[in-house]
Write a protein that holds these residues in place. Structure first.
Motif, PDB file in Angstrom:
ATOM      1  N   UNK A 373     -52.965 -84.383 -52.068  1.00 21.14           N
ATOM      2  CA  UNK A 373     -52.893 -83.140 -51.305  1.00 21.14           C
ATOM      3  C   UNK A 373     -53.332 -83.374 -49.862  1.00 21.14           C
ATOM      4  N   UNK A 374     -54.422 -84.106 -49.679  1.00 22.23           N
ATOM      5  CA  UNK A 374     -54.894 -84.381 -48.323  1.00 22.23           C
ATOM      6  C   UNK A 374     -53.910 -85.230 -47.529  1.00 22.23           C
ATOM      7  N   UNK A 375     -53.380 -86.274 -48.149  1.00 24.07           N
ATOM      8  CA  UNK A 375     -52.518 -87.202 -47.416  1.00 24.07           C
ATOM      9  C   UNK A 375     -51.091 -86.700 -47.248  1.00 24.07           C
ATOM     10  N   UNK A 376     -50.612 -85.899 -48.172  1.00 27.45           N
ATOM     11  CA  UNK A 376     -49.238 -85.405 -48.083  1.00 27.45           C
ATOM     12  C   UNK A 376     -49.126 -84.116 -47.272  1.00 27.45           C
ATOM     13  N   UNK A 377     -50.209 -83.314 -47.233  1.00 23.76           N
ATOM     14  CA  UNK A 377     -50.059 -81.955 -46.722  1.00 23.76           C
ATOM     15  C   UNK A 377     -51.017 -81.584 -45.602  1.00 23.76           C
ATOM     16  N   UNK A 378     -52.096 -82.343 -45.435  1.00 19.92           N
ATOM     17  CA  UNK A 378     -53.119 -81.969 -44.466  1.00 19.92           C
ATOM     18  C   UNK A 378     -53.241 -82.970 -43.317  1.00 19.92           C
ATOM     19  N   UNK A 379     -53.168 -84.252 -43.612  1.00 15.64           N
ATOM     20  CA  UNK A 379     -53.460 -85.294 -42.632  1.00 15.64           C
ATOM     21  C   UNK A 379     -52.455 -85.325 -41.482  1.00 15.64           C
ATOM     22  N   UNK A 380     -52.971 -85.296 -40.259  1.00 21.60           N
ATOM     23  CA  UNK A 380     -52.108 -85.429 -39.079  1.00 21.60           C
ATOM     24  C   UNK A 380     -51.842 -86.893 -38.755  1.00 21.60           C
ATOM     25  N   UNK A 381     -52.568 -87.783 -39.436  1.00 23.46           N
ATOM     26  CA  UNK A 381     -52.301 -89.219 -39.254  1.00 23.46           C
ATOM     27  C   UNK A 381     -51.050 -89.624 -40.028  1.00 23.46           C
ATOM     28  N   UNK A 382     -50.947 -89.187 -41.268  1.00 22.49           N
ATOM     29  CA  UNK A 382     -49.770 -89.552 -42.074  1.00 22.49           C
ATOM     30  C   UNK A 382     -48.587 -88.618 -41.812  1.00 22.49           C
ATOM     31  N   UNK A 383     -48.871 -87.345 -41.520  1.00 26.39           N
ATOM     32  CA  UNK A 383     -47.806 -86.358 -41.241  1.00 26.39           C
ATOM     33  C   UNK A 383     -46.730 -86.397 -42.321  1.00 26.39           C
ATOM     34  N   UNK A 384     -47.163 -86.155 -43.564  1.00 28.51           N
ATOM     35  CA  UNK A 384     -46.240 -86.116 -44.687  1.00 28.51           C
ATOM     36  C   UNK A 384     -45.252 -84.974 -44.560  1.00 28.51           C
ATOM     37  N   UNK A 385     -44.319 -84.932 -45.501  1.00 24.51           N
ATOM     38  CA  UNK A 385     -43.217 -83.970 -45.393  1.00 24.51           C
ATOM     39  C   UNK A 385     -43.716 -82.523 -45.421  1.00 24.51           C
ATOM     40  N   UNK A 386     -44.858 -82.268 -46.080  1.00 23.48           N
ATOM     41  CA  UNK A 386     -45.336 -80.888 -46.193  1.00 23.48           C
ATOM     42  C   UNK A 386     -46.378 -80.545 -45.123  1.00 23.48           C
ATOM     43  N   UNK A 387     -46.699 -81.467 -44.250  1.00 27.52           N
ATOM     44  CA  UNK A 387     -47.649 -81.208 -43.166  1.00 27.52           C
ATOM     45  C   UNK A 387     -47.051 -80.198 -42.200  1.00 27.52           C
ATOM     46  N   UNK A 388     -47.857 -79.214 -41.787  1.00 33.63           N
ATOM     47  CA  UNK A 388     -47.332 -78.137 -40.939  1.00 33.63           C
ATOM     48  C   UNK A 388     -48.080 -78.016 -39.611  1.00 33.63           C
ATOM     49  N   UNK A 389     -48.464 -79.169 -39.043  1.00 34.69           N
ATOM     50  CA  UNK A 389     -49.025 -79.166 -37.699  1.00 34.69           C
ATOM     51  C   UNK A 389     -50.530 -79.095 -37.628  1.00 34.69           C
ATOM     52  N   UNK A 390     -51.214 -79.099 -38.745  1.00 32.82           N
ATOM     53  CA  UNK A 390     -52.673 -79.037 -38.745  1.00 32.82           C
ATOM     54  C   UNK A 390     -53.248 -80.317 -38.157  1.00 32.82           C
ATOM     55  N   UNK A 391     -54.248 -80.182 -37.266  1.00 36.61           N
ATOM     56  CA  UNK A 391     -54.819 -81.349 -36.583  1.00 36.61           C
ATOM     57  C   UNK A 391     -56.321 -81.164 -36.442  1.00 36.61           C
ATOM     58  N   UNK A 392     -57.070 -82.017 -37.129  1.00 33.87           N
ATOM     59  CA  UNK A 392     -58.524 -81.953 -37.095  1.00 33.87           C
ATOM     60  C   UNK A 392     -59.019 -83.396 -37.093  1.00 33.87           C
ATOM     61  N   UNK A 393     -59.362 -83.911 -35.925  1.00 32.14           N
ATOM     62  CA  UNK A 393     -59.686 -85.332 -35.788  1.00 32.14           C
ATOM     63  C   UNK A 393     -60.918 -85.723 -36.599  1.00 32.14           C
ATOM     64  N   UNK A 394     -61.911 -84.828 -36.679  1.00 36.50           N
ATOM     65  CA  UNK A 394     -63.109 -85.132 -37.467  1.00 36.50           C
ATOM     66  C   UNK A 394     -62.747 -85.256 -38.943  1.00 36.50           C
ATOM     67  N   UNK A 395     -61.840 -84.397 -39.412  1.00 39.34           N
ATOM     68  CA  UNK A 395     -61.418 -84.463 -40.809  1.00 39.34           C
ATOM     69  C   UNK A 395     -60.682 -85.765 -41.092  1.00 39.34           C
ATOM     70  N   UNK A 396     -59.884 -86.252 -40.141  1.00 37.86           N
ATOM     71  CA  UNK A 396     -59.128 -87.489 -40.358  1.00 37.86           C
ATOM     72  C   UNK A 396     -60.064 -88.647 -40.677  1.00 37.86           C
ATOM     73  N   UNK A 397     -61.175 -88.715 -39.985  1.00 30.46           N
ATOM     74  CA  UNK A 397     -62.145 -89.779 -40.259  1.00 30.46           C
ATOM     75  C   UNK A 397     -62.717 -89.634 -41.661  1.00 30.46           C
ATOM     76  N   UNK A 398     -62.949 -88.388 -42.088  1.00 32.61           N
ATOM     77  CA  UNK A 398     -63.487 -88.146 -43.430  1.00 32.61           C
ATOM     78  C   UNK A 398     -62.469 -88.510 -44.505  1.00 32.61           C
ATOM     79  N   UNK A 399     -61.197 -88.216 -44.259  1.00 32.75           N
ATOM     80  CA  UNK A 399     -60.149 -88.556 -45.230  1.00 32.75           C
ATOM     81  C   UNK A 399     -60.062 -90.069 -45.394  1.00 32.75           C
ATOM     82  N   UNK A 400     -60.045 -90.787 -44.266  1.00 29.97           N
ATOM     83  CA  UNK A 400     -59.971 -92.247 -44.328  1.00 29.97           C
ATOM     84  C   UNK A 400     -61.169 -92.825 -45.067  1.00 29.97           C
ATOM     85  N   UNK A 401     -62.344 -92.290 -44.787  1.00 32.90           N
ATOM     86  CA  UNK A 401     -63.561 -92.777 -45.445  1.00 32.90           C
ATOM     87  C   UNK A 401     -63.484 -92.539 -46.960  1.00 32.90           C
ATOM     88  N   UNK A 402     -62.981 -91.374 -47.358  1.00 28.97           N
ATOM     89  CA  UNK A 402     -62.846 -91.073 -48.788  1.00 28.97           C
ATOM     90  C   UNK A 402     -61.796 -91.971 -49.433  1.00 28.97           C
TER      91      UNK A 402
END
Length: 463
Positions: A373-402
């Protein structure tokens, strides 16, 4: 020994090609009975499946997965690591129900699969992937029968007969006298009526009924809250919902408990983040319902807002009722809502994939994986097909760490931090996790349902 036949009515009866992955509950029920997942997912926890154990080397860049002892396909042939290598290679080319490419190719873009022995799959990655066993829980190994259908597996039941789209009969490998006969009936009203007239023993996916059924005491009812999320995408690229404050305000404007009570007749729970309580890392509280605060936010902007709410007619079930509930909630705080109803559900999915969502677009999120869900729909780094423009740089670091954390408990905490940040800065309008519902004759024992909405038959269940 007396034979036992259970007759089951469900929405669909099919066995997809080995490389085809699906979230459809009907088809997944058949897959889970005839095949085995590579790893087993249960409410966010991963345990052995076809793989009995696994370990990592080189700081998580190499994984070795070991097939359980004496794993045989139903035709008597051995299940080997080479079979799994071919299977995974084909999975990377797979598409979903709407013909849209799955994300597995992206996950495995720099991953190598090899079979150093007949019972060991080796996975070599360019970076640590702590969620690899969870990704593998979506894959059910199968092989083709003489007719070219993927009906041969290693699971607890084997296929006796199969007519694609119509019916399938399965026999228990442990109890050969026990048979499950599945028949496809598209409409939930027909499935329930077949049970009422004793033409079937179990009727599935009754949560598609509108209105939802009163639970007739003449039957045994099974109901399990789904890990599926009913939600609405917010256009984070442009318009009012490109502002984080507006996204939080709209989440305060909708009474999710009232939605569950009125639309779902109490057969749902409110959502509070991008995943369900059964997902890995979930440990969240709810965004408060505060329509006055939401109204004040939009009033402070000093202009009248008109937003477009796009909706399909199904997937999620009860889509129109949900969209009308949203419309009424938003108009109650001063927004004007234009409702755009799309009848063609496959094309609607493709439109959402092209970011044609208006301001708000009702949808659902079916993956049981927090990683997905995070990588397909939320991450602005991967920008999956269901991503809708959400951009949170602090969150990106947390996703990568997880993603790169190998310790399960630490990874859960990392994901919990991601989910918490998505409450203060939500990318979606969070709505509900509906129940999956089926009904059966009272004298059927050993029947259960999990949070993916799949039914299971324990050994010893009887007619």
């Amino acid at each position: 020994m007396k034979s036992t036949v259970l007759r089951i009515a469900q929405e669909k009866v099919d066995f997809f090609p080995p490389h085809r992955v699906t979230d459809d509950r009907s088809i997944l029920t058949l897959k889970s009975l005839v095949f085995e997942p590579l790893c087993t997912w249960t409410d966010g926890h991963i345990t052995p499946g076809l793989f009995k154990k696994w370990e990592t080397e080189s700081n998580g860049l190499i994984w070795n997965f070991h097939i359980r002892s004496n794993a045989l396909f139903h035709d008597g042939s051995p299940c080997t690591a080479s079979d799994i290598v071919v299977f995974l290679t084909e999975i990377c080319q797979s598409v979903d129900t709407f013909g849209m490419k799955w994300s597995y190719a992206r996950y495995f873009n720099q991953v190598t699969f090899t079979a150093p022995s007949s019972t060991c799959l080796r996975v070599e990655t360019s970076r640590p992937m702590g969620d690899l066993p969870e990704i593998f829980s979506e894959f059910y190994l199968s092989k083709l029968d003489q007719s070219g259908h993927a009906t041969i597996g290693t699971g607890p039941f084997h296929v006796l007969t199969f007519i694609p789209g119509v019916q399938a009969s399965l026999s228990s490998c442990a109890q050969p006298t026990k048979t499950l006969h599945f028949a496809a009936h598209k409409h939930p009203e027909d499935r329930l009526n077949l049970l009422r007239t004793s033409q079937v023993d179990i009727a599935c996916q009754l949560d598609a009924l509108s209105p939802l059924p009163e639970q007739d005491p003449s039957f045994k009812w099974l109901s399990a809250t789904s890990c599926l999320s009913v939600m609405a995408y917010l256009n984070c690229n442009k318009g009012i919902f490109s502002h984080p404050e507006a996204r939080l305000a709209i989440n305060m404007a909708v009474n999710r408990q009232a939605l569950c009570d009125q639309v779902y007749n109490g057969q749902a729970i409110p959502a509070c983040t991008i995943v369900s309580p059964f997902h890995f890392g979930f440990n969240q509280t709810h965004i408060p319902y505060d329509p006055e605060k939401a109204r004040a936010f939009f009033a402070e902007l000093g202009q009248d807002f008109s937003v477009t709410l796009r909706t399909p007619t199904f997937m999620p079930e009860h889509a129109l009722q949900i969209s009308l509930f949203i419309k009424n909630s938003l108009e109650a705080i001063g927004l004007h809502v234009n409702l755009d109803v799309v009848e063609d559900r496959p094309d609607y999915a493709r439109q959402i994939g092209r970011k044609e969502i208006g301001d708000i677009a009702l949808f659902d999120s079916s993956p049981h994986s927090t990683f997905r869900v995070l990588n397909d729909k939320i991450s602005s780094r991967t920008r999956g097909i269901w991503w809708q423009g959400y951009d949170n740089s602090a969150l990106e670091s947390s996703i990568t760490r997880a993603n790169e954390c190998l310790c399960s408990s630490e990874r859960a905490l990392n994901y919990a931090n991601c989910l918490s940040s998505l409450q203060t800065d939500p990318p979606w309008l969070y709505l509900a996790h509906p129940n999956s519902i089926c009904a059966a004759r009272h004298d059927i024992d050993g029947l259960s349902m999990n949070h993916k909405g799949l039914i299971y038959f324990k050994e010893g269940s009887k007619k």
